[in-house]
Design a protein around this motif. Structure first.
Motif, PDB file in Angstrom:
ATOM      1  N   PHE A  63      37.723 -11.372  51.150  1.00  0.00           N
ATOM      2  CA  PHE A  63      36.683 -10.361  50.939  1.00  0.00           C
ATOM      3  C   PHE A  63      37.218  -9.024  51.418  1.00  0.00           C
ATOM      4  CE2 PHE A  63      34.401 -14.358  51.695  1.00  0.00           C
ATOM      5  CZ  PHE A  63      33.622 -14.408  50.556  1.00  0.00           C
ATOM      6  N   ASP A  64      37.539  -8.158  50.486  1.00  0.00           N
ATOM      7  CA  ASP A  64      38.089  -6.863  50.889  1.00  0.00           C
ATOM      8  C   ASP A  64      36.955  -5.856  50.984  1.00  0.00           C
ATOM      9  OD1 ASP A  64      39.488  -4.640  51.460  1.00  0.00           O
ATOM     10  OD2 ASP A  64      40.862  -4.754  49.754  1.00  0.00           O
ATOM     11  N   ASP A  65      36.493  -5.640  52.180  1.00  0.00           N
ATOM     12  CA  ASP A  65      35.438  -4.659  52.417  1.00  0.00           C
ATOM     13  C   ASP A  65      34.251  -4.919  51.488  1.00  0.00           C
ATOM     14  OD1 ASP A  65      34.594  -2.695  54.000  1.00  0.00           O
ATOM     15  OD2 ASP A  65      35.826  -1.099  53.179  1.00  0.00           O
ATOM     16  N   LYS A 102      44.918  -2.574  55.374  1.00  0.00           N
ATOM     17  CA  LYS A 102      44.127  -3.809  55.236  1.00  0.00           C
ATOM     18  C   LYS A 102      44.176  -4.343  53.802  1.00  0.00           C
ATOM     19  CE  LYS A 102      40.357  -1.735  56.543  1.00  0.00           C
ATOM     20  NZ  LYS A 102      40.806  -0.362  56.697  1.00  0.00           N
ATOM     21  N   THR A 103      43.913  -3.458  52.840  1.00  0.00           N
ATOM     22  CA  THR A 103      43.933  -3.888  51.440  1.00  0.00           C
ATOM     23  C   THR A 103      45.331  -4.350  51.048  1.00  0.00           C
ATOM     24  OG1 THR A 103      42.167  -2.341  50.912  1.00  0.00           O
ATOM     25  CG2 THR A 103      43.490  -3.126  49.075  1.00  0.00           C
ATOM     26  N   THR A 104      46.332  -3.613  51.526  1.00  0.00           N
ATOM     27  CA  THR A 104      47.711  -3.981  51.230  1.00  0.00           C
ATOM     28  C   THR A 104      47.998  -5.401  51.716  1.00  0.00           C
ATOM     29  OG1 THR A 104      48.246  -1.666  51.620  1.00  0.00           O
ATOM     30  CG2 THR A 104      50.089  -3.195  51.473  1.00  0.00           C
ATOM     31  N   PRO A 151      37.519  -7.917  45.307  1.00  0.00           N
ATOM     32  CA  PRO A 151      38.269  -6.690  45.561  1.00  0.00           C
ATOM     33  C   PRO A 151      37.397  -5.592  46.172  1.00  0.00           C
ATOM     34  CG  PRO A 151      37.871  -6.964  43.223  1.00  0.00           C
ATOM     35  CD  PRO A 151      37.336  -8.172  43.890  1.00  0.00           C
ATOM     36  N   GLN A 152      38.077  -4.616  46.783  1.00  0.00           N
ATOM     37  CA  GLN A 152      37.364  -3.518  47.427  1.00  0.00           C
ATOM     38  C   GLN A 152      36.522  -2.751  46.412  1.00  0.00           C
ATOM     39  OE1 GLN A 152      39.975  -0.910  49.632  1.00  0.00           O
ATOM     40  NE2 GLN A 152      38.286  -0.217  50.892  1.00  0.00           N
ATOM     41  N   LYS A 153      37.093  -2.579  45.232  1.00  0.00           N
ATOM     42  CA  LYS A 153      36.358  -1.879  44.180  1.00  0.00           C
ATOM     43  C   LYS A 153      35.927  -2.935  43.169  1.00  0.00           C
ATOM     44  CE  LYS A 153      36.899   2.215  41.303  1.00  0.00           C
ATOM     45  NZ  LYS A 153      36.711   1.647  39.961  1.00  0.00           N
TER      46      LYS A 153
HETATM   47 MG   LIG Z   1      41.153  -0.974  51.558  1.00  0.00          MG
END
Ligand SMILES: [Mg+2]
Ligand SMILES: Nc1ncnc2c1ncn2[C@@H]1O[C@H](COP(=O)(O)OP(=O)(O)OP(=O)(O)O)[C@@H](O)[C@H]1O
Length: 393
Positions: free
Chosen positions: A311-313, A190-192, A231-233
């Motif tokens: 929106f990544d997670d 997903k992030t990729t 980002p996710q983080k």
């Molecule tokens: Mg991810």
């Protein structure tokens, strides 16, 4: 010696960054042993190098002084015989000293050169690294007035050195005003997938188009100006809260910043802080909670008013109530933009206009919640694992 110093630095930095983890896992002794080893190695090398240096200096001085004696000794014999002037002897002595001193310097250089060359090699490693993502020679300007369209055409991508492709056969389109949700297990890509849109990586085959133009034919700046990514983080920077939100759009007015914070459900905790929007955020955002960090990075993306939201997670650290309020507020904000939401929770994706189910880098289902419930096995599994039977009924 420089190599050992490098190692020592690495161990020390890891220890400082991971200090909480080290303490909580009771690995303090292990880490201090690791530091000691690296330190001891450096010490040993340093002592050896300095011993050589220390024995070399007196030796050189001895040679220097004996040559002086020899010059004066033989010179005085010649002067005695009337073959030489005192002035000539003095001049000779001066020249001889200059040459010998230069030799001494050369021997010092032999110690410095290896150290410098090791350092230079390290620095050059960084300087020589060129980005593989390059702007095209001829930038294609967007002709159509389309806004917020993203299209993946049979995209495949693998990370450098990886055996399996991280993504394969990815095809879908997003339209402005629509929410596209991407759901799938951990490591499903997903992030990729969302990282390919701002062109953090180039695709191996297929193409990604934004508003009908291949992203490799746009300048990176114009591409990224269209995108607001969470980002996710979450990453925040040292500075005040409003500085951090303004990072998304330098020209944002105070009103806009407040409004973005409100939509991101961050205004409540910001108002609760002593200095409000001028409260300082420490390095890496360590003085606020994970959920607060997430909300600030959502506000940072919102204030940008981009065509494409990613929106990544980004709702994972929010409780259900805040999450629902946030999504309601978001709906109103994003009428002219397309939105990609990566999520783990089915409740986050249920009402999306299009849900893409990823499994091991491939799309295994595409459609609305109801359609997928009927004909996508993987999606059903995810749903059943999260919602109890009655809720579904
Ligand atoms: Mg991810
Ligand atoms: N920088 C990288 N270099 C090499 N492989 C990577 C890199 N980042 C991710 N991968 C691999 O690519 C695959 C997909 O990772 P990705 O981060 O896209 O997963 P994800 O779906 O976002 O998972 P999560 O839900 O845990 O965030 C994983 O198998 C992972 O090992």
């Amino acid at each position: 010696m420089q190599l050992k110093l490098d190692k020592l630095n690495l161990v020390l930095r890891e220890g400082l960054i991971g200090i909480r983890v080290i303490r909580s896992f009771n690995r303090t002794d292990y880490e201090s042993k690791r530091f000691n080893e690296a330190n001891q190695e450096l010490t040993n090398t340093a002592i050896r190098v300095n011993r050589i240096m220390a024995s070399m200096m007196p030796l050189m001085m001895l040679v220097l002084n004996f040559s002086t004696i020899a010059i004066i000794w033989f010179g005085s014999i010649r002067i005695d015989n009337g073959n030489m002037q005192v002035g000539a002897l003095m001049a000779f002595l001066q020249y001889a000293m200059q040459i010998l001193f230069s030799l001494l310097m050369v021997s010092m250089m032999f110690v410095m050169i290896p150290r410098a060359s090791v350092s230079a090699a390290r620095i050059n490693e960084v300087l020589d690294l060129t980005s593989s993502i390059k702007d095209p020679v001829y930038v294609i300007e967007q002709v159509s007035s389309q806004k917020g369209y993203v299209e993946f055409k049979d995209v495949a991508f693998s990370y450098p050195g990886a055996e399996e492709p991280a993504l394969a056969n990815i095809t879908f389109t997003t339209k402005p005003g629509e929410i596209t949700a991407i759901i799938g297990g951990t490591g499903s890509g997903k992030t990729t997938l969302v990282n390919l849109i701002p062109r953090f990586y180039d695709v191996d085959s297929g193409s990604i188009q934004v508003n009908g133009v291949d992203i490799r034919e746009m300048s990176q700046e114009s591409l990224r100006a269209k995108i607001g990514i969470v980002p996710q983080k979450s990453v925040l920077f040292t500075g005040t809260i409003s500085d951090n939100i303004r990072y998304g759009n330098e020209a944002a007015l105070d009103e806009e910043i407040k409004q973005a914070a409100q939509v991101a459900q961050a205004s409540e905790f910001i108002d609760g802080m002593k200095d409000g929007y001028d409260s300082m955020i420490s390095q890496g955002g360590t003085n606020i909670s994970g959920g607060q960090k997430q909300r600030l990075s959502i506000a940072r993306a919102l204030v940008r008013k981009p065509e494409i939201y990613i929106f990544d997670d980004s709702f994972s650290a929010l409780d259900y109530k805040t999450d629902a309020r946030l999504r309601d507020a978001l709906r109103k904000e994003i009428i002219n933009s397309s939105v990609l939401v990566v999520a783990q929770r089915v409740s986050n994706v249920r009402d999306a206009d299009q849900i893409i189910v990823l499994n091991q880098g491939r799309i295994v289902g595409k459609g609305k919640h109801q359609e997928l419930m009927e004909n996508c096995e993987v999606y059903r599994e995810i749903v059943f694992s999260q919602i109890s039977e009655e809720e579904i009924a």
